[in-house]
Scaffold this motif. Structure first.
Motif, mmCIF file in Angstrom:
data_model
loop_
_atom_site.group_PDB
_atom_site.id
_atom_site.type_symbol
_atom_site.label_atom_id
_atom_site.label_comp_id
_atom_site.label_asym_id
_atom_site.label_seq_id
_atom_site.Cartn_x
_atom_site.Cartn_y
_atom_site.Cartn_z
ATOM 1 N N ASP A 184 7.446 -3.945 1.101
ATOM 2 C CA ASP A 184 7.310 -2.518 0.848
ATOM 3 C C ASP A 184 6.037 -2.262 0.057
ATOM 4 N N PHE A 185 5.500 -1.046 0.165
ATOM 5 C CA PHE A 185 4.219 -0.735 -0.456
ATOM 6 C C PHE A 185 4.238 -0.886 -1.977
ATOM 7 N N ASN A 186 5.376 -0.753 -2.612
ATOM 8 C CA ASN A 186 5.443 -0.813 -4.069
ATOM 9 C C ASN A 186 5.534 -2.246 -4.611
ATOM 10 N N LEU A 187 5.569 -3.232 -3.725
ATOM 11 C CA LEU A 187 5.619 -4.640 -4.133
ATOM 12 C C LEU A 187 4.239 -5.275 -4.011
ATOM 13 N N ASP B 261 -1.286 0.059 9.993
ATOM 14 C CA ASP B 261 -0.049 0.085 9.210
ATOM 15 C C ASP B 261 -0.265 -0.554 7.835
ATOM 16 N N LEU B 262 -0.951 -1.672 7.814
ATOM 17 C CA LEU B 262 -1.197 -2.354 6.540
ATOM 18 C C LEU B 262 -2.118 -1.525 5.646
ATOM 19 N N GLU B 263 -3.131 -0.908 6.230
ATOM 20 C CA GLU B 263 -4.016 -0.051 5.443
ATOM 21 C C GLU B 263 -3.241 1.137 4.861
ATOM 22 N N ASP B 264 -2.306 1.680 5.628
ATOM 23 C CA ASP B 264 -1.465 2.762 5.118
ATOM 24 C C ASP B 264 -0.633 2.296 3.931
ATOM 25 N N ARG B 265 -0.146 1.066 3.987
ATOM 26 C CA ARG B 265 0.621 0.511 2.858
ATOM 27 C C ARG B 265 -0.265 0.405 1.621
ATOM 28 N N PHE B 266 -1.500 -0.066 1.807
ATOM 29 C CA PHE B 266 -2.419 -0.193 0.673
ATOM 30 C C PHE B 266 -2.717 1.186 0.082
ATOM 31 N N GLU B 267 -2.889 2.169 0.948
ATOM 32 C CA GLU B 267 -3.165 3.528 0.479
ATOM 33 C C GLU B 267 -1.973 4.089 -0.297
ATOM 34 N N TYR C 39 -2.066 5.218 -4.183
ATOM 35 C CA TYR C 39 -1.679 6.575 -4.555
ATOM 36 C C TYR C 39 -0.540 6.546 -5.564
ATOM 37 N N SER C 40 0.423 5.679 -5.339
ATOM 38 C CA SER C 40 1.557 5.556 -6.246
ATOM 39 C C SER C 40 1.105 5.147 -7.646
ATOM 40 N N GLU C 41 0.157 4.215 -7.719
ATOM 41 C CA GLU C 41 -0.362 3.775 -9.016
ATOM 42 C C GLU C 41 -1.130 4.895 -9.707
ATOM 43 N N ALA C 42 -1.949 5.611 -8.964
ATOM 44 C CA ALA C 42 -2.706 6.717 -9.550
ATOM 45 C C ALA C 42 -1.767 7.806 -10.045
ATOM 46 N N GLU C 43 -0.748 8.097 -9.267
ATOM 47 C CA GLU C 43 0.222 9.116 -9.641
ATOM 48 C C GLU C 43 1.015 8.702 -10.884
#
Length: 95
Positions: free
Chosen positions: A5-8, A42-48, A52-56
């Motif tokens: 998942d993107f948050n891991l 798909d992988l680039e979307d996960r990185f994005e 974004y989650s970290e910035a937020e």
């Protein structure tokens, strides 16, 4: 396909991107070329999403114990996000 998942931690995703880019570079006429490109997207979307989650997160922390420090970190992260992902749909919101 093993991407977390993107948050891991995205280390395995970064390794996958490298391997897929090598495949795409070596075999541009392959029947799997389009699938590989979709996997890269798909992988680039996960990185994005992760960036974004970290910035937020820094934005949410700006009202905490040390608001000035988190506010500066928030601004720096938003600027870094815009630089790393210039085509992101989130750039207007972060600006």
């Amino acid at each position: 396909l093993d991407a977390p998942d993107f948050n891991l931690d995205q280390q395995s995703s970064k390794e996958a991107v490298s391997a897929i880019q090598q495949f795409v570079g070596r075999f541009p006429a392959s029947a799997s070329y389009e699938r590989a490109i979709e996997m890269l997207k798909d992988l680039e979307d996960r990185f994005e999403k992760k960036a974004y989650s970290e910035a937020e997160m820094y934005y949410r922390l700006k009202d905490g114990l040390f608001p000035g420090d988190f506010y500066r970190a928030c601004i720096i992260n938003f600027q870094k996000f815009a630089k790393d992902y210039p085509e992101s749909k989130h750039n207007e919101e972060l600006a």
